[in-house]
Design an enzyme around this catalytic site. Structure first.
Site, mmCIF file in Angstrom:
data_model
loop_
_atom_site.group_PDB
_atom_site.id
_atom_site.type_symbol
_atom_site.label_atom_id
_atom_site.label_comp_id
_atom_site.label_asym_id
_atom_site.label_seq_id
_atom_site.Cartn_x
_atom_site.Cartn_y
_atom_site.Cartn_z
ATOM 1 N N HIS A 189 9.574 22.901 55.945
ATOM 2 C CA HIS A 189 8.461 23.701 55.813
ATOM 3 C C HIS A 189 8.310 24.917 56.755
ATOM 4 C CE1 HIS A 189 6.749 21.059 52.577
ATOM 5 N NE2 HIS A 189 7.539 21.741 51.961
ATOM 6 N N ARG A 302 26.022 36.829 35.039
ATOM 7 C CA ARG A 302 27.068 35.806 34.779
ATOM 8 C C ARG A 302 25.999 34.562 34.277
ATOM 9 N NH1 ARG A 302 28.387 37.649 39.974
ATOM 10 N NH2 ARG A 302 30.386 38.575 39.718
ATOM 11 N N ARG A 338 27.024 38.198 29.984
ATOM 12 C CA ARG A 338 28.410 37.804 29.867
ATOM 13 C C ARG A 338 28.439 36.246 29.291
ATOM 14 N NH1 ARG A 338 32.345 36.935 34.758
ATOM 15 N NH2 ARG A 338 31.271 35.362 34.946
ATOM 16 N N ASN A 459 38.766 42.292 39.035
ATOM 17 C CA ASN A 459 39.324 41.094 39.691
ATOM 18 C C ASN A 459 40.448 40.384 38.863
ATOM 19 O OD1 ASN A 459 37.123 41.953 41.175
ATOM 20 N ND2 ASN A 459 36.074 39.898 40.898
ATOM 21 N N ASP A 460 40.006 40.197 37.664
ATOM 22 C CA ASP A 460 41.116 39.401 36.597
ATOM 23 C C ASP A 460 41.976 40.684 36.270
ATOM 24 O OD1 ASP A 460 40.245 36.898 36.917
ATOM 25 O OD2 ASP A 460 38.690 36.943 35.332
ATOM 26 N N ARG A 470 44.240 34.874 42.487
ATOM 27 C CA ARG A 470 42.888 35.347 43.226
ATOM 28 C C ARG A 470 42.485 34.692 44.324
ATOM 29 N NH1 ARG A 470 38.275 36.400 38.626
ATOM 30 N NH2 ARG A 470 36.848 36.368 40.475
ATOM 31 N N CYS A 507 32.612 46.277 36.051
ATOM 32 C CA CYS A 507 31.770 45.170 36.833
ATOM 33 C C CYS A 507 32.329 44.361 37.626
ATOM 34 C CB CYS A 507 31.069 44.295 35.593
ATOM 35 S SG CYS A 507 32.144 43.417 34.754
#
Lengths: 580, 95
Positions: A189, A302, A338, A459-460, A470, A507
């Site tokens: 905490h 996502r 997505r 990316n893909d 990747r 994106c």
């Protein structure tokens, strides 16, 4: 100077004199007699109720201070103080062993704390401190001693072995510059409160107390410096270290302030090309941070967080609630959801996917829909229902051609028809696809007219176009998405989308890389979605550039011999503020 | 008595704040409500017991049977079941 290392618990830099806190131990318990039993049980009940009231008032104060989540810590402690199970165990002890109320409540709290520690779960074990803390609070009320507080007569860094939650709550925020603890953990905490209050903290600094005891007090008044972002602690820091830390602290603060101010500026080039900047998010919790940095909606939400690490699929209601949270936060800007993007690389207990040699070329994402249509219909139903709260776009990942688009449209139609028949409230959902398989770009003209938008998952797209895994570090030099082959695919997508009259955006990570973002704008993209922390640098790059110059550089980059050449081109543009 | 099986979705497990929310969700409800961890030795605990809740060792992903008994048992089951299923304080997040 001596350098120690602990765990980063709350970011920020502090350097100051330190004040060492050694909380007074809780009062020691004693014994009672057969005649005293009833009285002790009554005293215990009164003290427990009193402690609960005290804790509820701390909770209210923390909440009024603008920290409702942290206030809940004390509300939970109040509930522990009121728990009949604590009183029952203590009462048993008073009756059976003739412990007095103080000894009995400490024993009872200790027993529950021990149970928590035995769970072998770091987070829950850390909560044992809460139970002990409550027991001590009740014991102090019984003994008539005051609850300890941290008093600071001057601005200082607080040093302690550990800070129990009740002490942390009394921290005088105006004078508390930092916290350094020998024990504790980033999930304790003290660390949670430090983060909420924006106070730098380092915890788990073994040797801290011994080192401080051994160090002579220096004359310059500065004897401790902490960096809550790295976990570094400097005892009696030398001038060079002080300067470095001060500089890092000042520029970090300045940069963040600057980012927040600039977040309100439009992403427009010097010659008037307006670009929409959106955020990629992985959970609704990321919404506020992205909005603060000026995100004009979500270009990629996502949804895997809802589906992973569980034994049954998430219900429609659960999904709807999560989507609504992001939609409400961003409205009137759109949120692009997505559909589930998983495959054989991340096994999910309730989704049988046969073992595959190449999961990224296997049955993943929308390809699961033939065998598992209900999974996607449920998700689409949640999207349609959530769309009643604000503008929603839904895109399918792993689309290869027109056949996949037909599948998406059929699933969406089924979801919408079912909901319409049931008569519940639904909203408009704009349907689109991810462009990440090169074939989907190459035959875009055969199906773009059937959808409203497409989003480049760079990316893909690069992985599939360049045959570069990747995740394989040995292929680093092949990985740059600024490869002319990828740029040509993007240029073709821009052209096909314009002819079909549909919206096109990006994106992938490429959008968050300033040099690559400029290339994308040069190729004609006007909507870029990226991880929120990338927004400030990309906005700055755009505002310093000329749209006309970017277009001619992008045209030239299509004929570059390598990704390296193309990147050098846009690095140069970035370096010269786009005037080249 | 009625019961419903849900999966516990708070990614930090059943910590004190989550326990307090579960407790608070039963404000105004009179039915007795208990939780059984189907993935943790089938121990049954009182859904209103703060210490019992936090020392239950319930973790994210555990299947929990919520049982309620009383005139408002349907409302009790909905309150606690929905709260647990929705992730209580921290809906769990994938890697």
């Amino acid at each position: 100077m001596k350098r120690l290392h602990g765990l980063a618990a709350a970011p920020g830099v502090a350097r100051a004199a330190y004040v060492r806190i050694d909380p007074a131990p809780a009062p020691a318990g004693g014994r009672t007699t057969a005649a005293g039993v009833t009285g002790e049980i009554e005293r215990l009940a009164d003290a427990s109720a009193g402690a609960a009231v005290e804790l509820e008032s701390i909770s209210r104060a923390v909440s009024d201070d603008g920290h409702p989540d942290e206030a809940a810590i004390f509300e939970a402690q109040a509930a522990i103080a009121r728990d009949p199970a604590l009183a029952a165990l203590a009462t048993e002890r008073i009756k059976g062993a003739h412990d007095d109320a103080i000894a009995a409540v400490q024993m009872a709290a200790g027993a529950f704390a021990e149970q928590l520690r035995s769970l072998e779960d770091e987070l829950l074990a850390a909560r044992a401190a809460d139970v002990i803390d409550v027991g001590d609070r009740i014991a102090r009320r019984l003994a008539g001693t005051r609850q300890p507080t941290i008093g600071l007569d001057r601005p200082a860094i607080v040093v302690a072995d550990d800070l129990p939650p009740s002490l942390t709550a009394t921290l005088p925020r105006d004078r508390l510059l930092g916290i350094a603890l020998a024990g504790s953990s980033p999930t304790a905490h003290a660390a949670i409160l430090a983060r909420a209050y924006g106070i730098p903290a380092v915890v788990g600094v073994r040797d801290l107390l011994d080192t401080l005891s051994a160090a002579a007090t220096p004359g310059n008044g500065i004897d401790l410096a902490i960096d809550g972002g790295t976990g570094d602690v400097f005892v009696d820091p030398d001038p060079g270290t002080i300067e470095r830390l001060d500089h890092a602290a000042a520029s970090g603060r300045q940069r963040h302030q600057q980012d927040l101010v600039e977040a309100r500026l439009p992403a427009v080039t010097r010659d008037g090309t307006r670009v929409s900047l959106l955020a990629n998010i992985g959970t609704p919790d990321e919404s506020d941070g992205a909005i603060a940095l000026g995100a004009e909606g979500v270009g990629l939400f996502r949804t895997e967080f809802l589906f992973l690490e569980r034994t049954t699929p998430p219900s429609e209601d659960e999904q709807c609630t999560a989507y609504e949270r992001a939609i409400r936060a961003f409205a009137p800007h759109p949120v692009t959801i997505r559909l589930l993007d998983v495959g054989g690389d991340k096994p999910i207990p309730y989704l049988p996917i046969a073992a595959e040699a190449n999961p990224f070329l296997g049955v993943r994402a929308l390809r699961l829909a033939s065998a598992q249509p209900d999974l996607f219909v449920t998700q689409l139903r949640a999207c349609y229902r959530a769309a009643a709260a604000g503008p929603v776009k839904v895109m399918a990942p792993m689309v290869a051609d027109a056949g996949d688009v037909d599948l998406l449209l059929a699933l969406a139609k089924r979801a919408r028809t079912e909901l319409a028949d049931e008569g519940g409230a639904i909203g408009e959902v704009v349907l689109g696809v991810m462009l990440e398989i090169p074939s989907a770009v190459l035959v875009g003209d055969t199906y773009f007219r059937n959808i409203a938008f497409a989003s480049l998952g760079t990316n893909d797209l690069a992985q599939y176009a360049l045959a570069v895994d990747r995740g394989n570090p040995a292929l680093e030099r092949y990985r740059d998405a600024l490869h002319p082959a990828v740029l040509r695919l993007i240029a073709q997508a821009v052209d096909t989308a314009a002819r079909a009259g549909i919206e096109l955006s990006v994106c992938g990570e490429m959008a968050g890389d300033p040099a690559a973002a400029l290339a994308l704008i040069g190729l004609g993209l006007r909507s870029l979605s990226m991880a929120a922390p990338s927004l400030p640098a990309v906005r700055r790059a755009i505002r310093g550039s000329s749209g006309t110059a970017l277009a001619s550089e992008a045209r030239a980059a299509l004929d570059d011999p390598s990704a390296k050449t193309a990147r050098a081109r846009f690095d140069r543009v970035l370096g010269t503020g786009g005037r080249g | 008595m009625i019961s419903r099986d849900v999966v516990f979705h708070d990614r930090y497990g059943l910590h004190p704040r989550a326990a307090r929310r579960i407790q608070a969700s039963l404000d105004g409800i009179t039915a007795t409500v208990s939780l059984t961890n189907l993935d943790g030795g089938d121990a049954t605990i009182d859904a209103r017991g703060m210490l019992a809740l936090i020392s239950s060792g319930i973790r994210t992903g555990d299947r929990i049977r919520v049982s309620a008994d009383g005139t408002d048992e349907v409302a009790a089951l909905a309150a606690v079941g929905d709260l647990i299923q929705s992730g209580v304080c921290h809906p769990d997040v994938g890697p």
